[in-house]
Design a protein around this motif. Structure first.
Motif, PDB file in Angstrom:
ATOM      1  N   GLY A  24      -3.256 -11.752   2.056  1.00  0.00           N
ATOM      2  CA  GLY A  24      -1.765 -12.446   2.185  1.00  0.00           C
ATOM      3  C   GLY A  24      -0.856 -11.639   2.948  1.00  0.00           C
ATOM      4  O   GLY A  24      -0.732 -10.407   2.713  1.00  0.00           O
ATOM      5  N   PHE A  25       0.077 -12.291   3.636  1.00  0.00           N
ATOM      6  CA  PHE A  25       1.328 -11.432   4.238  1.00  0.00           C
ATOM      7  C   PHE A  25       2.214 -10.960   3.255  1.00  0.00           C
ATOM      8  O   PHE A  25       2.305  -9.513   3.454  1.00  0.00           O
ATOM      9  CB  PHE A  25       1.986 -12.512   5.127  1.00  0.00           C
ATOM     10  CG  PHE A  25       3.365 -11.814   5.503  1.00  0.00           C
ATOM     11  CD1 PHE A  25       3.198 -11.294   6.957  1.00  0.00           C
ATOM     12  CD2 PHE A  25       4.437 -11.904   5.318  1.00  0.00           C
ATOM     13  CE1 PHE A  25       4.241 -10.569   7.352  1.00  0.00           C
ATOM     14  CE2 PHE A  25       5.678 -11.438   5.633  1.00  0.00           C
ATOM     15  CZ  PHE A  25       5.524 -10.917   6.890  1.00  0.00           C
ATOM     16  N   GLU A  26       2.642 -11.576   2.026  1.00  0.00           N
ATOM     17  CA  GLU A  26       3.492 -11.092   1.315  1.00  0.00           C
ATOM     18  C   GLU A  26       2.714  -9.811   0.567  1.00  0.00           C
ATOM     19  O   GLU A  26       3.901  -9.009   0.097  1.00  0.00           O
ATOM     20  CB  GLU A  26       3.959 -12.078   0.017  1.00  0.00           C
ATOM     21  CG  GLU A  26       4.704 -13.167   0.773  1.00  0.00           C
ATOM     22  CD  GLU A  26       3.653 -14.464   1.219  1.00  0.00           C
ATOM     23  OE1 GLU A  26       2.427 -14.254   1.167  1.00  0.00           O
ATOM     24  OE2 GLU A  26       4.285 -15.492   1.395  1.00  0.00           O
ATOM     25  N   GLN A  27       1.702 -10.032   0.131  1.00  0.00           N
ATOM     26  CA  GLN A  27       1.111  -8.889  -0.671  1.00  0.00           C
ATOM     27  C   GLN A  27       0.703  -7.496   0.091  1.00  0.00           C
ATOM     28  O   GLN A  27       0.244  -6.573  -0.376  1.00  0.00           O
ATOM     29  CB  GLN A  27      -0.364  -9.486  -1.354  1.00  0.00           C
ATOM     30  CG  GLN A  27      -0.145 -10.467  -2.268  1.00  0.00           C
ATOM     31  CD  GLN A  27       0.379 -11.677  -1.905  1.00  0.00           C
ATOM     32  OE1 GLN A  27       0.087 -12.332  -0.846  1.00  0.00           O
ATOM     33  NE2 GLN A  27       1.131 -12.570  -2.667  1.00  0.00           N
ATOM     34  N   THR A  28       0.863  -7.542   1.276  1.00  0.00           N
ATOM     35  CA  THR A  28       0.433  -6.571   2.264  1.00  0.00           C
ATOM     36  C   THR A  28       1.683  -5.721   2.553  1.00  0.00           C
ATOM     37  O   THR A  28       2.702  -6.136   2.985  1.00  0.00           O
ATOM     38  CB  THR A  28      -0.215  -7.155   3.675  1.00  0.00           C
ATOM     39  OG1 THR A  28      -1.285  -7.825   3.386  1.00  0.00           O
ATOM     40  CG2 THR A  28      -0.610  -5.646   4.364  1.00  0.00           C
ATOM     41  N   THR A  29       1.574  -4.431   2.504  1.00  0.00           N
ATOM     42  CA  THR A  29       2.666  -3.402   2.504  1.00  0.00           C
ATOM     43  C   THR A  29       2.295  -2.503   4.024  1.00  0.00           C
ATOM     44  O   THR A  29       1.309  -2.848   4.293  1.00  0.00           O
ATOM     45  CB  THR A  29       2.836  -2.410   1.667  1.00  0.00           C
ATOM     46  OG1 THR A  29       1.618  -1.464   1.840  1.00  0.00           O
ATOM     47  CG2 THR A  29       2.900  -2.974   0.225  1.00  0.00           C
ATOM     48  N   VAL A  30       3.452  -2.199   4.562  1.00  0.00           N
ATOM     49  CA  VAL A  30       3.354  -1.141   5.726  1.00  0.00           C
ATOM     50  C   VAL A  30       2.443   0.003   5.538  1.00  0.00           C
ATOM     51  O   VAL A  30       1.760   0.105   6.238  1.00  0.00           O
ATOM     52  CB  VAL A  30       4.685  -1.077   6.101  1.00  0.00           C
ATOM     53  CG1 VAL A  30       4.730   0.005   7.211  1.00  0.00           C
ATOM     54  CG2 VAL A  30       5.622  -2.128   6.601  1.00  0.00           C
TER      55      VAL A  30
END
Length: 190
Positions: A24-30
């Protein structure tokens, strides 16, 4: 992978898209994107302002190509025909990128913030296209209406292209969508 290996930007984009799809987009960090790509966070920020930009990085080039193609069409062409040339041009940006486009669209559709960003991108494209048509001598409201129609054709054609198992080029879907619009406006079947 070492820092010196080529295509850091592409590796980051592929890593980000894979993680967005998995987690998921929100759960992914840089940090996770950089690690998956075998790069550092610092390298990530050399290529992208934030993790959203991975999904929207080509927007300005796409818009510029559309505008330039429409501007280059002889003034004798009907506005919608000039837009058709622009659509053919931008379809070239998607050659051999169907799988990436499908994944990208799935990530966007799963996140309201990204959907809003996509709509902003399309609105910017429409405004730039309308401005180009006005500079070609197209009066209002025809310039804005034609620009909006062109962006709608792009959106519908793109969605049809990523949503089908057919292996036709995106340009074919865009032309068909434009033909359908023209038929709807004139009452004639394509």
């Amino acid at each position: 992978m070492g820092r010196w290996e080529p295509n850091a930007r592409g590796r980051l984009a592929n890593a980000a898209l894979a993680l967005y799809s998995e987690r998921g987009f929100e759960q992914t960090t840089v940090a996770e994107i950089a690690k998956r790509a075998g790069l550092t966070e610092r390298t990530f920020f050399r290529h992208y302002a934030d993790k959203r930009e991975v999904l929207f990085a080509g927007s300005s080039q796409l818009e510029e190509a559309l505008v330039q193609a429409v501007a280059a069409v002889p003034r004798s062409a009907a506005p919608i025909d000039a837009v058709a040339v622009g659509l053919d041009t931008v379809a070239g940006f998607f050659t051999d990128r169907r799988d990436f486009a499908r994944q990208r669209q799935a990530v966007i559709m799963a996140n309201a913030e990204l959907q809003e960003r996509e709509l902003i991108k399309l609105a910017s494209m429409s405004a730039a296209l309308a401005d180009t048509l006005r500079r070609r001598g197209v009066a209002e409201p025809a310039a804005s209406l034609t620009a909006e129609a062109g962006v709608s054709v792009f959106k519908v054609g793109f969605e049809r292209w990523i949503g089908t198992a057919e292996e036709r080029e995106m340009s074919q879907f865009l032309r068909e969508s434009l033909d359908e619009l023209k038929a709807a406006l004139t009452g004639h079947q394509p």
